[in-house]
Design an enzyme around this catalytic site. Structure first.
Site, mmCIF file in Angstrom:
data_model
loop_
_atom_site.group_PDB
_atom_site.id
_atom_site.type_symbol
_atom_site.label_atom_id
_atom_site.label_comp_id
_atom_site.label_asym_id
_atom_site.label_seq_id
_atom_site.Cartn_x
_atom_site.Cartn_y
_atom_site.Cartn_z
ATOM 1 N N ASP A 1 27.786 41.670 43.590
ATOM 2 C CA ASP A 1 27.793 42.751 43.739
ATOM 3 C C ASP A 1 28.423 43.518 42.697
ATOM 4 O OD1 ASP A 1 26.887 41.524 46.207
ATOM 5 O OD2 ASP A 1 28.478 42.551 47.385
ATOM 6 N N HIS B 1 27.780 33.948 41.910
ATOM 7 C CA HIS B 1 26.444 32.906 41.733
ATOM 8 C C HIS B 1 25.495 33.001 40.292
ATOM 9 C CE1 HIS B 1 27.615 33.307 46.736
ATOM 10 N NE2 HIS B 1 28.283 33.998 45.942
ATOM 11 N N SER C 1 36.514 42.651 37.995
ATOM 12 C CA SER C 1 35.864 42.284 36.877
ATOM 13 C C SER C 1 34.370 42.786 35.935
ATOM 14 C CB SER C 1 36.243 40.327 36.755
ATOM 15 O OG SER C 1 36.643 40.286 35.153
#
EC number: 4.1.1.65
Length: 400
Positions: free
Chosen positions: A187, A253, A364
């Site tokens: 996200d 992911h 980050s």
């Protein structure tokens, strides 16, 4: 005065007007007013002035600490600086925003690595149950965290802030688009994307960093390698920068079916990677600590970089237990620790699209650098908010 900030000029005019009015009202007694205007007993105007003077005299003045006054001045100045920087951004020339070398050097002197380690310890300190809702709930409210998507919705069930940062999502809230060749690994916000030209890549539009310094030596994205690939099979290299905010889901992911062959850990600074900082520090990603996973996918080379940032001293990779980030001690800028990854009987570690790879503490940045056919196209644009599993790019008519 030409060049004077408009807000400063307006504030100055207001202050001068107030002081002038006060002096005038203080000096204008009734007899003086009568002599001045020839009215022995003024009515409406004088009653107003007299009332204003009585009110002014009745005010109670209190001293405040110097620190409060200084903080207010700093707040006002911050507002002026922010408006000035916004005007620079609106001007459309990124070079106007780049910080001077001495400013960058001064920023790098701040002990951000030690502060991040301390912050990590604070985050992992278990809170009493009665403190969890005020502390974690406030954080959730400030950064607009969507608890309805979390696997655990009850804030009191998180023992500390660190556990809340690493919260997992419900199984079905992020469907992975398996029809796309490339999906979002997390996200966040798309900061920049495009084709790699030469040995530099843009972290945001107009602000670049050196690719060889970022990936390390002997990578296949060098200018020579790109030229060779372009002439042989018409393939090109592309990149995508994804920023994870403090309120986002912090795991990352796999964006595609690919095989990780090497891991390079670059010790470095932990400077902020917020969008405002990315616009003013050239080569920011090369200063910061990062973990670069390199391998291949169906179209050739594929690299996946997780970049540390302020208060993000911990980057973990699920299939690499040896990785330790933000450890104390000195490091040599540009140095890295390389590890060959493999599974039983196979060279490399195979990942499926959407498979969890690791995560950050707090927010980050993730950078993807990959080889693809010439007709590869991104279907997102800079500034878009994306979610893990969402389609990022397509190749020709393959996804139609």
């Amino acid at each position: 005065m030409p060049g004077m900030n408009c807000d400063l000029r307006f504030n100055t005019q207001v202050v001068v007007l107030i002081l002038f009015s006060y002096v005038l009202f203080s000096s204008c007694s009734a007899p003086y007013w009568s002599r001045m205007f020839g009215d022995a007993q003024p009515h409406g105007s004088w009653r107003f002035i007299s009332g204003f003077r009585r009110y002014w005299v009745s005010l109670k003045w209190f001293s405040i600490p110097a620190s409060v006054g200084f903080a207010y001045i700093c707040y006002q100045q911050y507002g002026h600086i922010k408006k000035r920087e916004n005007r620079k951004i609106a001007s459309g020339d990124p070079e106007d925003l780049i910080a001077n070398q001495w400013q960058v050097a001064l920023y790098r002197k701040f002990p951000m690595r030690a502060v991040s380690r301390l912050w990590g310890q604070v985050n992992n300190y278990d809170l009493p149950v009665f403190m969890r809702w005020p502390v974690i709930g406030l954080y959730s409210w400030v950064f607009s965290c969507n608890l309805a998507e979390a696997e655990i919705e009850d804030i009191k069930s998180y023992p500390n802030l660190g556990a809340f940062f690493r919260r997992q999502l419900k199984p079905d809230v992020r469907p992975v688009d398996h029809s796309a060749v490339l999906t979002s690994p997390a996200d966040g916000y798309i900061m920049h994307h495009g084709e790699v030209v030469g040995d530099t890549v843009e972290q945001v539009k107009g602000i670049t960093y050196d690719l060889t310094t970022f990936l390390g030596p002997n990578h296949p994205c060098s200018k020579t390698a790109i030229t060779e690939h372009s002439s042989e099979d018409k393939r090109h290299f592309f990149h995508c920068v994804l920023y994870l905010g403090p309120g986002d889901y912090h795991s990352f992911h796999s964006p595609a079916e690919w095989t990780v062959k090497t891991r390079r850990h670059f010790p470095g600074e932990l400077l902020s990677v917020s969008p405002s900082i990315q616009r003013i520090i050239k080569g920011l990603f090369n200063y910061n600590e990062r973990v670069v996973l390199s391998g291949s996918w169906e179209y050739g080379f594929f690299a996946y970089a997780a970049i540390g940032a302020s208060n993000v001293g911990s980057i973990y990779v699920d299939f690499d237990e040896e990785l330790k980030t933000n450890i104390s001690g000195k490091y040599i800028p540009g140095s890295f620790i390389e590890k060959l990854l493999s599974t039983t009987g196979m060279e490399g570690f195979s990942l499926t699209k959407g498979q969890k790879m690791g995560g950050f503490n707090l927010g980050s940045t993730i950078v993807l650098i990959f080889e693809a056919p010439k007709d590869f196209r991104f279907n997102v644009k800079a500034g878009d908010k994306v979610k893990f599993g969402q389609a990022l790019g397509t190749v020709g008519n393959k996804n139609e």
